[in-house]
Motif scaffolding. Structure first.
Motif, PDB file in Angstrom:
ATOM      1  N   VAL A  17      44.773  41.315  37.057  1.00  0.00           N
ATOM      2  CA  VAL A  17      44.117  42.019  38.164  1.00  0.00           C
ATOM      3  C   VAL A  17      44.354  43.530  38.035  1.00  0.00           C
ATOM      4  CG1 VAL A  17      44.141  42.366  40.666  1.00  0.00           C
ATOM      5  CG2 VAL A  17      44.144  40.065  39.741  1.00  0.00           C
ATOM      6  N   MET A  18      45.556  43.923  37.644  1.00  0.00           N
ATOM      7  CA  MET A  18      45.856  45.353  37.479  1.00  0.00           C
ATOM      8  C   MET A  18      45.033  45.944  36.329  1.00  0.00           C
ATOM      9  SD  MET A  18      47.703  46.214  39.907  1.00  0.00           S
ATOM     10  CE  MET A  18      48.070  47.881  39.395  1.00  0.00           C
ATOM     11  N   HIS A  19      44.798  45.146  35.295  1.00  0.00           N
ATOM     12  CA  HIS A  19      43.972  45.600  34.176  1.00  0.00           C
ATOM     13  C   HIS A  19      42.548  45.866  34.661  1.00  0.00           C
ATOM     14  CE1 HIS A  19      43.053  46.151  29.964  1.00  0.00           C
ATOM     15  NE2 HIS A  19      42.009  45.330  30.084  1.00  0.00           N
ATOM     16  N   GLU A  20      42.015  44.956  35.486  1.00  0.00           N
ATOM     17  CA  GLU A  20      40.684  45.156  36.073  1.00  0.00           C
ATOM     18  C   GLU A  20      40.662  46.427  36.916  1.00  0.00           C
ATOM     19  OE1 GLU A  20      38.854  41.918  38.257  1.00  0.00           O
ATOM     20  OE2 GLU A  20      39.814  40.453  36.924  1.00  0.00           O
ATOM     21  N   PHE A  21      41.737  46.633  37.696  1.00  0.00           N
ATOM     22  CA  PHE A  21      41.833  47.814  38.562  1.00  0.00           C
ATOM     23  C   PHE A  21      41.791  49.088  37.717  1.00  0.00           C
ATOM     24  CE2 PHE A  21      44.932  50.941  40.310  1.00  0.00           C
ATOM     25  CZ  PHE A  21      44.168  51.405  41.372  1.00  0.00           C
ATOM     26  N   LYS A  22      42.552  49.109  36.633  1.00  0.00           N
ATOM     27  CA  LYS A  22      42.616  50.306  35.781  1.00  0.00           C
ATOM     28  C   LYS A  22      41.285  50.588  35.104  1.00  0.00           C
ATOM     29  CE  LYS A  22      47.552  49.942  34.952  1.00  0.00           C
ATOM     30  NZ  LYS A  22      48.608  49.611  33.984  1.00  0.00           N
ATOM     31  N   GLU A  23      40.505  49.529  34.820  1.00  0.00           N
ATOM     32  CA  GLU A  23      39.181  49.708  34.225  1.00  0.00           C
ATOM     33  C   GLU A  23      38.139  50.082  35.270  1.00  0.00           C
ATOM     34  OE1 GLU A  23      38.436  46.005  32.220  1.00  0.00           O
ATOM     35  OE2 GLU A  23      39.298  46.767  30.355  1.00  0.00           O
ATOM     36  N   THR A  35      40.490  51.225  45.236  1.00  0.00           N
ATOM     37  CA  THR A  35      41.000  52.510  44.765  1.00  0.00           C
ATOM     38  C   THR A  35      42.505  52.633  44.944  1.00  0.00           C
ATOM     39  OG1 THR A  35      40.519  53.480  46.926  1.00  0.00           O
ATOM     40  CG2 THR A  35      38.828  53.711  45.233  1.00  0.00           C
ATOM     41  N   SER A  36      43.116  51.705  45.675  1.00  0.00           N
ATOM     42  CA  SER A  36      44.547  51.758  45.956  1.00  0.00           C
ATOM     43  C   SER A  36      45.303  50.801  45.038  1.00  0.00           C
ATOM     44  CB  SER A  36      44.808  51.372  47.413  1.00  0.00           C
ATOM     45  OG  SER A  36      46.170  51.120  47.614  1.00  0.00           O
ATOM     46  N   ARG A  37      46.364  51.310  44.403  1.00  0.00           N
ATOM     47  CA  ARG A  37      47.198  50.481  43.526  1.00  0.00           C
ATOM     48  C   ARG A  37      47.866  49.360  44.331  1.00  0.00           C
ATOM     49  NH1 ARG A  37      52.038  50.333  40.695  1.00  0.00           N
ATOM     50  NH2 ARG A  37      51.720  50.079  38.476  1.00  0.00           N
ATOM     51  N   LYS A  38      48.322  49.679  45.532  1.00  0.00           N
ATOM     52  CA  LYS A  38      48.963  48.674  46.393  1.00  0.00           C
ATOM     53  C   LYS A  38      47.995  47.554  46.739  1.00  0.00           C
ATOM     54  CE  LYS A  38      52.582  51.278  48.761  1.00  0.00           C
ATOM     55  NZ  LYS A  38      53.082  51.676  50.075  1.00  0.00           N
ATOM     56  N   ALA A  42      48.251  43.532  45.881  1.00  0.00           N
ATOM     57  CA  ALA A  42      48.110  42.545  46.953  1.00  0.00           C
ATOM     58  C   ALA A  42      47.031  41.518  46.608  1.00  0.00           C
ATOM     59  CB  ALA A  42      47.779  43.240  48.265  1.00  0.00           C
ATOM     60  N   ILE A  43      45.951  41.954  46.001  1.00  0.00           N
ATOM     61  CA  ILE A  43      44.882  41.033  45.590  1.00  0.00           C
ATOM     62  C   ILE A  43      45.400  40.085  44.519  1.00  0.00           C
ATOM     63  CG2 ILE A  43      42.659  40.895  44.382  1.00  0.00           C
ATOM     64  CD1 ILE A  43      41.902  43.520  45.873  1.00  0.00           C
ATOM     65  N   GLY A  44      46.148  40.614  43.559  1.00  0.00           N
ATOM     66  CA  GLY A  44      46.714  39.782  42.494  1.00  0.00           C
ATOM     67  C   GLY A  44      47.662  38.733  43.027  1.00  0.00           C
ATOM     68  N   ALA A  48      47.160  34.638  43.039  1.00  0.00           N
ATOM     69  CA  ALA A  48      48.192  33.768  42.470  1.00  0.00           C
ATOM     70  C   ALA A  48      48.626  32.730  43.495  1.00  0.00           C
ATOM     71  CB  ALA A  48      49.384  34.607  42.016  1.00  0.00           C
ATOM     72  N   ARG A  49      48.759  33.148  44.747  1.00  0.00           N
ATOM     73  CA  ARG A  49      49.157  32.238  45.819  1.00  0.00           C
ATOM     74  C   ARG A  49      48.087  31.153  46.020  1.00  0.00           C
ATOM     75  NH1 ARG A  49      50.771  35.955  49.544  1.00  0.00           N
ATOM     76  NH2 ARG A  49      52.940  35.722  48.998  1.00  0.00           N
ATOM     77  N   GLU A  50      46.809  31.528  45.935  1.00  0.00           N
ATOM     78  CA  GLU A  50      45.715  30.571  46.084  1.00  0.00           C
ATOM     79  C   GLU A  50      45.745  29.510  44.981  1.00  0.00           C
ATOM     80  OE1 GLU A  50      42.011  32.675  46.221  1.00  0.00           O
ATOM     81  OE2 GLU A  50      42.433  33.543  48.182  1.00  0.00           O
ATOM     82  N   GLU A  51      46.190  29.904  43.780  1.00  0.00           N
ATOM     83  CA  GLU A  51      46.260  28.973  42.654  1.00  0.00           C
ATOM     84  C   GLU A  51      47.510  28.101  42.716  1.00  0.00           C
ATOM     85  OE1 GLU A  51      45.806  30.988  38.925  1.00  0.00           O
ATOM     86  OE2 GLU A  51      43.950  31.950  39.561  1.00  0.00           O
ATOM     87  N   GLY A  52      48.370  28.342  43.704  1.00  0.00           N
ATOM     88  CA  GLY A  52      49.557  27.519  43.880  1.00  0.00           C
ATOM     89  C   GLY A  52      50.713  27.935  42.989  1.00  0.00           C
TER      90      GLY A  52
END
Length: 63
Positions: A17-23, A35-38, A42-44, A48-52
């Motif tokens: 997810v961070m890689h997507e954010f940086k791109e 646009t926010s790193r935080k 949080a999305i990542g 991950a939580r949704e995938e268990g």
């Protein structure tokens, strides 16, 4: 009990997810560009939580 807070798979998910954010390809649920790193982290964690995957419980937010 493991000392790790996040599983390897959860760390990989956040990393992707961070890689997507940086791109500049990461979008929020409303479709807007993140646009926010935080917010990206949080999305990542949320995905991950949704995938268990092993992720710490959400902290209670004080208003």
């Amino acid at each position: 009990m493991s000392k790790e807070k996040y599983s390897e798979k959860a760390q990989e998910k956040v990393g992707k997810v961070m890689h997507e954010f940086k791109e500049g390809k990461l979008k929020s649920s409303s479709g807007d560009k993140v646009t926010s790193r935080k917010q990206a982290v949080a999305i990542g964690i949320s995905e991950a939580r949704e995938e268990g995957l092993k992720v710490p419980k959400e902290k209670n937010k004080k208003d």
